[in-house]
Design an enzyme around this catalytic site. Structure first.
Site, PDB file in Angstrom:
ATOM      1  N   ASN A  83       2.163   4.616  -0.676  1.00 61.50           N
ATOM      2  CA  ASN A  83       1.634   3.335  -0.207  1.00 61.50           C
ATOM      3  C   ASN A  83       1.546   3.273   1.317  1.00 61.50           C
ATOM      4  O   ASN A  83       2.128   4.101   2.023  1.00 61.50           O
ATOM      5  CB  ASN A  83       2.518   2.192  -0.716  1.00 61.50           C
ATOM      6  CG  ASN A  83       2.257   1.860  -2.175  1.00 61.50           C
ATOM      7  OD1 ASN A  83       1.113   1.923  -2.642  1.00 61.50           O
ATOM      8  ND2 ASN A  83       3.302   1.506  -2.908  1.00 61.50           N
TER       9      ASN A  83
ATOM     10  N   THR B  72       7.349  -2.805  -6.807  1.00 64.56           N
ATOM     11  CA  THR B  72       6.965  -3.921  -7.672  1.00 64.56           C
ATOM     12  C   THR B  72       5.444  -4.078  -7.709  1.00 64.56           C
ATOM     13  O   THR B  72       4.862  -4.283  -8.781  1.00 64.56           O
ATOM     14  CB  THR B  72       7.620  -5.225  -7.192  1.00 64.56           C
ATOM     15  OG1 THR B  72       9.041  -5.105  -7.308  1.00 64.56           O
ATOM     16  CG2 THR B  72       7.165  -6.411  -8.035  1.00 64.56           C
TER      17      THR B  72
ATOM     18  N   ASP C  65      15.770  -4.705 -11.306  1.00 58.04           N
ATOM     19  CA  ASP C  65      16.283  -4.817  -9.938  1.00 58.04           C
ATOM     20  C   ASP C  65      17.016  -6.150  -9.794  1.00 58.04           C
ATOM     21  O   ASP C  65      16.463  -7.195 -10.150  1.00 58.04           O
ATOM     22  CB  ASP C  65      15.110  -4.764  -8.951  1.00 58.04           C
ATOM     23  CG  ASP C  65      15.554  -4.648  -7.500  1.00 58.04           C
ATOM     24  OD1 ASP C  65      16.724  -4.997  -7.201  1.00 58.04           O
ATOM     25  OD2 ASP C  65      14.737  -4.228  -6.670  1.00 58.04           O
TER      26      ASP C  65
ATOM     27  N   LYS D 169      12.497   4.491  -3.088  1.00 57.02           N
ATOM     28  CA  LYS D 169      13.310   3.852  -2.055  1.00 57.02           C
ATOM     29  C   LYS D 169      12.965   2.366  -1.953  1.00 57.02           C
ATOM     30  O   LYS D 169      11.866   1.947  -2.296  1.00 57.02           O
ATOM     31  CB  LYS D 169      13.052   4.565  -0.721  1.00 57.02           C
ATOM     32  CG  LYS D 169      14.003   4.213   0.400  1.00 57.02           C
ATOM     33  CD  LYS D 169      13.683   5.060   1.624  1.00 57.02           C
ATOM     34  CE  LYS D 169      14.662   4.758   2.757  1.00 57.02           C
ATOM     35  NZ  LYS D 169      14.534   3.385   3.272  1.00 57.02           N
ATOM     36  N   GLY D 170      13.903   1.572  -1.459  1.00 54.77           N
ATOM     37  CA  GLY D 170      13.642   0.154  -1.285  1.00 54.77           C
ATOM     38  C   GLY D 170      12.546  -0.097  -0.260  1.00 54.77           C
ATOM     39  O   GLY D 170      12.454   0.589   0.746  1.00 54.77           O
TER      40      GLY D 170
ATOM     41  N   GLY E 142       7.039  -0.623  -2.039  1.00 47.54           N
ATOM     42  CA  GLY E 142       5.974  -1.184  -2.868  1.00 47.54           C
ATOM     43  C   GLY E 142       6.101  -0.887  -4.352  1.00 47.54           C
ATOM     44  O   GLY E 142       5.091  -0.806  -5.063  1.00 47.54           O
TER      45      GLY E 142
END
Length: 362
Positions: free
Chosen positions: A267, A37, A60, A31-32, A35
């Site tokens: 995260n 990246t 992305d 999901k956006g 974390g």
């Protein structure tokens, strides 16, 4: 969190990725805002220490690799500066390419035929949903396979975009089927219509040749993606309902596409090596010495921890055959090479995660 982890729980680490020497493709997605990246960069750093050369590709549209490493990256592989290894490269690519790039080599064609082929690609990309992204992905794969990186890591877009990427072979098949049907049905008329609508000297065969070449590349790569010895998908989430729901949807879709996934990174976890019972005991022993404001702050933190423990428990129950890696919520952002290197160590070592901030050498 000790109460949630049993002897049968798999190691809470991504060490298995580094140890799997046959691994060539690693997707990192979820999901956006969870974390992805940061996780991609940290996985890449650890892989680079064990491999000859590693490439991280951001697919992305809202690229973050440059922000994470503090260095500008482009569509060409660029060496990451400041690492303790000199074999990690990054590139940020757009999900769709220019028509000129998609049309590929037009050497040997007349300018009229070359322009016509580009016009055909432009028309087709608007008439068949997703085909422009599929063709762009084929060109990207064609390019990176020539570069001979020992491992390639995809920092993917949020879940919906990622699932579309995995459906590209189907999209290309549909595109070819449509064009073949038109070619067989209107073979004589296509040339006349092509001239009327700007296709110049290009023929449907030229377009078919390019598309078949792209389909072959995508199918070849797709076969590799379905091989668990060469490809795996790391799911990233946070301990909240919507993120857990999205992760379950992603895992189900990956199973449908026959893509291996056996690692989940969770995260923003409060005190990953403790559970709410530990904090409750501490609070009860110290409550009399705390001010009203301190009690309010601590109670909010404990409520958050209680909620997180509930969803982490569900994750461990749902994914008992996964490596579930609980990463701590820190007092600061993880940006820049020194912090990413330090944070990447936590992916490998469960015992080092009870930290509030990262210590880095100046």
């Amino acid at each position: 969190m000790a109460a949630l982890v049993t002897e049968d729980t798999l190691e809470s680490s991504l060490r298995n990725l580094v140890d799997q020497e046959s691994l060539q493709w690693i997707f990192v997605g979820g999901k956006g805002g969870v974390g992805k990246t940061t996780t991609s960069c940290c996985v890449a750093i650890q892989m680079a220490r064990a491999r000859e050369s590693v490439l991280v590709i951001s697919t992305d549209p809202a690229h973050n690799l440059s922000d994470a490493f503090g260095q500008k990256f482009t569509k060409d592989p660029t060496l990451v500066n400041g690492l303790d290894v000199k074999n990690l490269y990054c590139m940020e690519v757009e999900p769709t390419m220019d028509v000129e790039d998609l049309a590929g080599e037009t050497e040997g064609m007349s300018s009229e035929a070359a322009d016509g082929l580009k016009n055909m690609f432009a028309d087709m990309s608007t008439s068949i949903p997703g085909v422009d992204e599929a063709m762009s992905f084929a060109e990207l794969m064609k390019m990176v396979q020539v570069m001979n990186f020992s491992c390639i890591i995809f920092d993917t877009a949020p879940t919906g975009h990622t699932l579309r990427l995995l459906s590209f072979p189907t999209i290309m098949d549909k595109a070819l089927t449509k064009i073949m049907a038109l070619k067989d049905k209107f073979a004589g008329a296509l040339g006349q219509f092509g001239a009327m609508f700007g296709a110049g000297g290009a023929s449907p065969d030229d377009l078919m040749g390019k598309l078949e070449q792209m389909r072959d590349i995508i199918n070849k790569v797709n076969d590799q993606f379905k091989d668990p010895e060469r490809t795996t998908f790391v799911c990233v989430c946070i301990p909240e309902f919507l993120s857990l729901y999205e992760t379950e949807r992603l895992v189900q879709e990956l199973t449908k596409f026959e893509i291996d996934t056996h690692n989940i990174v969770v995260n923003q976890v409060l005190f990953p090596n403790k559970d709410i019972g530990d904090l409750q005991k501490w609070y009860e022993s110290e409550e009399a010495t705390l001010s009203g404001e301190a009690k309010s702050i601590i109670c909010k933190t404990m409520s958050r921890k209680r909620m997180q423990d509930k969803y982490i428990g569900q994750i461990l129950d749902l994914y008992e055959d996964f490596h579930v890696v609980l990463m701590p919520l820190l007092d600061h952002e993880v940006r820049g090479v020194p912090l990413l290197q330090a944070f990447s160590e936590l992916l490998m070592d469960p015992d080092a995660r009870e930290v509030n901030s990262l210590q880095v050498e100046n």
